[in-house]
Design a protein around this motif. Structure first.
Motif, mmCIF file in Angstrom:
data_model
loop_
_atom_site.group_PDB
_atom_site.id
_atom_site.type_symbol
_atom_site.label_atom_id
_atom_site.label_comp_id
_atom_site.label_asym_id
_atom_site.label_seq_id
_atom_site.Cartn_x
_atom_site.Cartn_y
_atom_site.Cartn_z
ATOM 1 N N GLU A 93 -9.693 1.917 5.202
ATOM 2 C CA GLU A 93 -10.278 1.098 4.137
ATOM 3 C C GLU A 93 -9.718 -0.319 4.140
ATOM 4 O OE1 GLU A 93 -11.036 4.779 0.974
ATOM 5 O OE2 GLU A 93 -9.175 3.623 0.921
ATOM 6 N N ARG A 148 -6.533 5.244 3.770
ATOM 7 C CA ARG A 148 -6.187 3.937 3.209
ATOM 8 C C ARG A 148 -6.177 2.867 4.306
ATOM 9 N NH1 ARG A 148 -3.442 2.127 -1.301
ATOM 10 N NH2 ARG A 148 -4.631 3.815 -2.278
ATOM 11 N N ASN A 173 0.838 -1.196 0.000
ATOM 12 C CA ASN A 173 0.000 0.000 0.000
ATOM 13 C C ASN A 173 0.872 1.244 0.000
ATOM 14 O OD1 ASN A 173 -2.856 -0.658 -0.055
ATOM 15 N ND2 ASN A 173 -2.487 -1.741 1.868
ATOM 16 N N VAL A 211 1.435 1.315 5.418
ATOM 17 C CA VAL A 211 1.305 2.101 4.181
ATOM 18 C C VAL A 211 2.576 2.928 3.997
ATOM 19 C CG1 VAL A 211 0.010 3.884 2.953
ATOM 20 C CG2 VAL A 211 -1.210 2.228 4.376
ATOM 21 N N VAL A 246 0.670 5.593 -0.846
ATOM 22 C CA VAL A 246 -0.106 6.776 -1.191
ATOM 23 C C VAL A 246 0.826 7.978 -1.309
ATOM 24 C CG1 VAL A 246 -2.148 5.890 -0.002
ATOM 25 C CG2 VAL A 246 -0.596 7.439 1.201
#
Length: 367
Positions: free
Chosen positions: A105, A102, A81, A363, A83
């Protein structure tokens, strides 16, 4: 260790439904042995050495801590992941807010989230707090550059954040053959699978590198929490990200390549990771420009990454020895005397290993 996710059953409410349990495992290699060592003549110790612990022991411990931290930052290569915008510096609440979104989610627990940021990103975000009508936060930002807890993250400034260089991405990579999915039972020990690609420039080295993140056209992310019964998981409105898990990917004479990726492409069941298997010739989109270098800030739940240290054996032949543990990590210090040089020798050492045991709880923040 990771257990298979079960789906909640509600019809009929009073009837118990037995569900299978499958356990995967993660191995952690304790293979990093680091030390700091020095020596003093007995004359120096007699005439000029004062505040020994403060001047010598503490800096040695700091060096070892920074070394261990640096190895932990290298775990970004196992996290898919990602971003943010490559080649930019996160500079506002929105940057960490995107990570928080994120994580939510991806069903990452809201408590115990941490963010390790570069000094540049840390202070740019702190700068935005100085303009807020929030006395404590603004004062902390002005006085000491502190961010504190923002967007649900306990933030930290680190000098050891790693940078990642994207592969050459030579030509236009595509999926080579449809239905390249797997089952949880086949991947639960490793969390990875292989994926066949085509469309690269023939005989090209480094088309992809370990840590590269990419998406596959038509392959969407799903909510990791199982849906009711056999209805499957909720499909999210963005493509699933995958990370390259081998050191270097080279294309063959036909422009084909086989790459090891995570997460495994699982299309059904409690550990479903994607909406569907990739189609033949589906386009591959790699995050970042070819050969671009970006720092990889890490945001993670405390259970995502594991540091394991093992107490080193205490040698019998040294004059003085000690071993201390604090919150898990264990460090050994030994001291001995060299009669030939009339010197006291000190060695401080640690034996450790890092692993991303739940990479889906982390992330990468780009920039």
């Amino acid at each position: 260790m990771r257990t298979r996710r079960a789906s909640a059953r509600s019809v009929p409410a009073s009837t118990r439904v037995n569900q299978d349990v499958e356990e995967g495992s993660t191995s952690i290699k304790i293979d990093q042995r680091k030390h700091v060592s020095w020596n003093f003549s007995t004359q120096d110790l007699t005439l000029s050495i004062e505040e020994y612990s403060k001047r010598y022991i503490a800096p040695a411990m700091l060096t070892l801590a920074q070394t261990v931290d640096s190895y932990g930052s290298g775990l970004y290569k196992k996290i898919w992941n990602r971003v943010g915008t490559p080649s930019t510096t996160p500079s506002s609440y929105a940057s960490l807010g995107a990570v928080a979104q994120r994580m939510t989610e991806m069903a990452v627990p809201r408590n115990e989230r941490r963010a390790a940021l570069t000094s540049e990103a840390f202070h740019k975000i702190a700068g935005t707090l100085t303009t807020l009508n929030m006395p404590k936060q603004a004062a902390d930002a002005w006085a000491s550059g502190e961010i504190g807890n923002i967007a649900g993250f306990n933030t930290h400034e680190s000098a050891n954040i790693r940078s990642h260089q994207v592969g050459t991405k030579a030509c236009t990579p595509l999926v080579n053959g449809g239905n390249q999915n797997t089952a949880y039972s086949a991947s639960m020990k490793t969390g990875v699978q292989t994926l066949s690609l085509k469309g690269f420039t023939a005989s090209s080295a480094g088309v992809l590198r370990e840590g590269d993140v990419f998406t596959i056209a038509g392959v969407f992310a799903v909510n990791p929490v199982p849906g009711e019964g056999s209805t499957g998981k909720t499909v999210l409105p963005y493509l699933q990200q995958f990370v390259v898990r081998q050191a270097l990917v080279n294309s063959d004479a036909s422009g084909n390549a086989t790459v090891t990726i995570a997460p495994a492409i699982i299309t059904s069941g409690p550990y479903q990771t994607v909406s569907s298997a990739p189609a033949d010739s589906a386009a591959i989109s790699v995050v970042g420009a070819a050969n671009q270098v970006n720092s990889q800030k890490l945001c993670f739940h405390k259970h995502a990454l594991a540091l394991v240290t093992v107490p080193l054996e205490m040698p019998d032949g040294c004059a003085w020895k000690a071993q201390e543990s604090h919150d898990g990590p264990s460090i050994r210090i030994v001291k001995d005397y060299d009669i030939n040089s009339d010197a006291e020798i000190v060695r401080v050492a640690v034996l450790f290993g890092w692993e991303a045991i739940y990479p889906d709880l982390a992330v990468r923040l780009d920039g």
